[in-house]
Scaffold this motif. Sequence first.
Motif, mmCIF file in Angstrom:
data_model
loop_
_atom_site.group_PDB
_atom_site.id
_atom_site.type_symbol
_atom_site.label_atom_id
_atom_site.label_comp_id
_atom_site.label_asym_id
_atom_site.label_seq_id
_atom_site.Cartn_x
_atom_site.Cartn_y
_atom_site.Cartn_z
ATOM 1 N N MET A 1 0.840 -1.194 0.000
ATOM 2 C CA MET A 1 0.000 0.000 0.000
ATOM 3 C C MET A 1 0.879 1.250 0.000
ATOM 4 O O MET A 1 1.742 1.407 0.849
ATOM 5 N N PHE A 2 0.652 2.118 -0.968
ATOM 6 C CA PHE A 2 1.454 3.336 -1.093
ATOM 7 C C PHE A 2 1.007 4.368 -0.055
ATOM 8 O O PHE A 2 -0.169 4.655 0.097
ATOM 9 N N MET A 3 1.969 4.917 0.687
ATOM 10 C CA MET A 3 1.667 5.935 1.690
ATOM 11 C C MET A 3 2.591 7.132 1.505
ATOM 12 O O MET A 3 3.794 6.969 1.266
ATOM 13 N N VAL A 4 2.027 8.333 1.635
ATOM 14 C CA VAL A 4 2.827 9.558 1.638
ATOM 15 C C VAL A 4 3.261 9.812 3.071
ATOM 16 O O VAL A 4 2.424 9.987 3.957
ATOM 17 N N GLU A 5 4.568 9.812 3.312
ATOM 18 C CA GLU A 5 5.063 9.950 4.687
ATOM 19 C C GLU A 5 5.905 11.199 4.901
ATOM 20 O O GLU A 5 6.084 11.636 6.031
ATOM 21 N N SER A 6 6.457 11.766 3.842
ATOM 22 C CA SER A 6 7.311 12.954 4.006
ATOM 23 C C SER A 6 6.494 14.234 3.916
ATOM 24 O O SER A 6 5.440 14.290 3.281
ATOM 25 N N LYS A 7 7.010 15.280 4.542
ATOM 26 C CA LYS A 7 6.374 16.594 4.497
ATOM 27 C C LYS A 7 6.375 17.144 3.070
ATOM 28 O O LYS A 7 5.407 17.755 2.623
ATOM 29 N N GLY B 1 6.378 15.398 0.263
ATOM 30 C CA GLY B 1 5.381 14.667 -0.515
ATOM 31 C C GLY B 1 3.974 15.157 -0.220
ATOM 32 O O GLY B 1 3.128 15.250 -1.118
ATOM 33 N N ALA B 2 3.721 15.472 1.051
ATOM 34 C CA ALA B 2 2.402 15.972 1.437
ATOM 35 C C ALA B 2 2.112 17.311 0.765
ATOM 36 O O ALA B 2 1.000 17.552 0.278
ATOM 37 N N ILE B 3 3.108 18.200 0.728
ATOM 38 C CA ILE B 3 2.918 19.513 0.106
ATOM 39 C C ILE B 3 2.681 19.358 -1.394
ATOM 40 O O ILE B 3 1.861 20.068 -1.988
ATOM 41 N N ALA B 4 3.381 18.405 -2.029
ATOM 42 C CA ALA B 4 3.168 18.151 -3.454
ATOM 43 C C ALA B 4 1.728 17.698 -3.711
ATOM 44 O O ALA B 4 1.085 18.128 -4.679
ATOM 45 N N CYS B 5 1.211 16.837 -2.837
ATOM 46 C CA CYS B 5 -0.184 16.401 -2.956
ATOM 47 C C CYS B 5 -1.141 17.578 -2.820
ATOM 48 O O CYS B 5 -2.134 17.685 -3.551
ATOM 49 N N MET B 6 -0.839 18.484 -1.887
ATOM 50 C CA MET B 6 -1.705 19.642 -1.674
ATOM 51 C C MET B 6 -1.739 20.551 -2.898
ATOM 52 O O MET B 6 -2.794 21.077 -3.274
ATOM 53 N N ILE B 7 -0.584 20.737 -3.528
ATOM 54 C CA ILE B 7 -0.517 21.628 -4.702
ATOM 55 C C ILE B 7 -1.325 21.040 -5.862
ATOM 56 O O ILE B 7 -2.092 21.750 -6.531
ATOM 57 N N LEU B 8 -1.173 19.734 -6.104
ATOM 58 C CA LEU B 8 -1.954 19.093 -7.161
ATOM 59 C C LEU B 8 -3.444 19.132 -6.839
ATOM 60 O O LEU B 8 -4.287 19.375 -7.712
ATOM 61 N N SER B 9 -3.761 18.909 -5.564
ATOM 62 C CA SER B 9 -5.156 18.958 -5.136
ATOM 63 C C SER B 9 -5.747 20.346 -5.345
ATOM 64 O O SER B 9 -6.901 20.500 -5.774
ATOM 65 N N LEU B 10 -4.944 21.371 -5.067
ATOM 66 C CA LEU B 10 -5.392 22.752 -5.215
ATOM 67 C C LEU B 10 -5.845 23.024 -6.650
ATOM 68 O O LEU B 10 -6.901 23.636 -6.879
ATOM 69 N N PHE B 11 -5.066 22.571 -7.627
ATOM 70 C CA PHE B 11 -5.428 22.804 -9.025
ATOM 71 C C PHE B 11 -6.720 22.061 -9.384
ATOM 72 O O PHE B 11 -7.616 22.627 -10.027
ATOM 73 N N CYS B 12 -6.834 20.804 -8.961
ATOM 74 C CA CYS B 12 -8.027 20.016 -9.284
ATOM 75 C C CYS B 12 -9.281 20.620 -8.659
ATOM 76 O O CYS B 12 -10.312 20.780 -9.328
ATOM 77 N N LEU B 13 -9.192 20.961 -7.362
ATOM 78 C CA LEU B 13 -10.355 21.480 -6.658
ATOM 79 C C LEU B 13 -10.704 22.897 -7.090
ATOM 80 O O LEU B 13 -11.834 23.353 -6.882
ATOM 81 N N GLY B 14 -9.754 23.611 -7.682
ATOM 82 C CA GLY B 14 -10.038 24.962 -8.158
ATOM 83 C C GLY B 14 -10.630 24.983 -9.550
ATOM 84 O O GLY B 14 -11.244 25.985 -9.948
ATOM 85 N N THR B 15 -10.489 23.888 -10.293
ATOM 86 C CA THR B 15 -10.958 23.855 -11.671
ATOM 87 C C THR B 15 -12.351 23.258 -11.815
ATOM 88 O O THR B 15 -13.151 23.709 -12.639
#
Length: 416
Positions: A1-7, A9-23
């Motif tokens: 199971m893939f897990m994001v554990e680093s800070k 990696g978490a910020i990268a997920c947030m940035i990608l999420s920001l674009f998706c949720l804003g569009t």
Amino acid sequence: MFMVESKEGAIACMILSLFCLGTFPALLSLLERRGRLPQHTYLDYSITNFLAAVLIALALGGVGKSSHDSPNFIQQLSQDNWPSVMFAMAGGVALSLGNLSSQYAWAFVGLSVAEVLTSSLIVVIGSTLNYFLDDKINKAEILFPGVACFVIAVCLGSAVHSSNVADDKAKLESLSAKSRKESTAIDVSAFSSRDLENADGSSRKADVGTADFLVQLEDRRAIKVFGKSSLIGLCFTFSAGISLSLFSPAFNLATNDQWHTLKEGVPHLAVYTAFFYFSASCFAIAIVLNVIFLYRPVLGLPKTTFKAYLNDWNGRGWAFLAGFLCGFGNGLEFMGGQAAGYAAADSVQAFPLVSTFWGVILFGEYRRSSRKTYVLLVSMLFMFSVAVGMLMASSGHRHVNSVAKSVEKFYKNTNL
């Protein structure tokens, strides 16, 4: 199971999420402005939103080795983890109701202001709850000043909406006065979109931001707003904000079991399993409510049927895309939140910055508005940006412990 554990990696997920949720809100709003019924659009959106969760759960939740303490997605479906499942499903209900309210708020308040007000409420309520649920792993001295900035953004957003309504009313009064050769003030709320269009006597394509443009937009769009109180839009906006502020804390409880509702030895729900149940309940509520709205519409929308929905392919591809963007955006937010804390993950509520960009570029929002409106709009976006930056800066790091360590800590804290 893939897990994001680093800070990082978490910020990268947030940035990608920001674009998706804003569009995705821009796509749904675009379809409403083109005349597609929101019930049809939301049904299409809900299908692919759920499909995105299934794909994430199967692809990321099923990779790698599995054990009793760290089961994969398929194994967790048969475990006795229903207390956590119920929290996840409650979060999905909150998300579905919030997004449904948002769809109507965009028509009345405008995409830019509605999203800022909604997101600010999500952060003020949701981030505060998540901070305490996450055992205060975020930096309070940075997090709460950021929350205060969101409160200021809410106040500025309300002021922007009020000023923009006044600008639009002045434009329409000017159009009505010109067409009738009158110098007295006219009550714009007394006219329908068709009255104003006939008064102007023009069917040409109007310049963005003009009174002609507002009239033509009203005549084309699915949700009619002329003659209705602007308070309706604000009520939908605040209702959406309150509902959406609860889905992240509920998801937090589902994955971390802070209230110790699981039986001893039962592993916590993985983020992917929780996201599956979360999206399943979101999908179920959306289907039920929107099928009802087909036959009993709100806000004066025309009645339709399920057969008419199935045959309505006008813009269906955009609605499907919006669902995928929202689904992947939420999944990325939860992956980042599990690693860096859900309070910090609420920084993805910066998506109104993306939505505002689409609102101005695609829809011409705030074109030819007053200087007061522009000043308030820039101030709101600036304060919003500062608040988002502070939330990201407050990120902590969640240590992933085994079930045995979690149980040991629980017994130690309760002196058993």
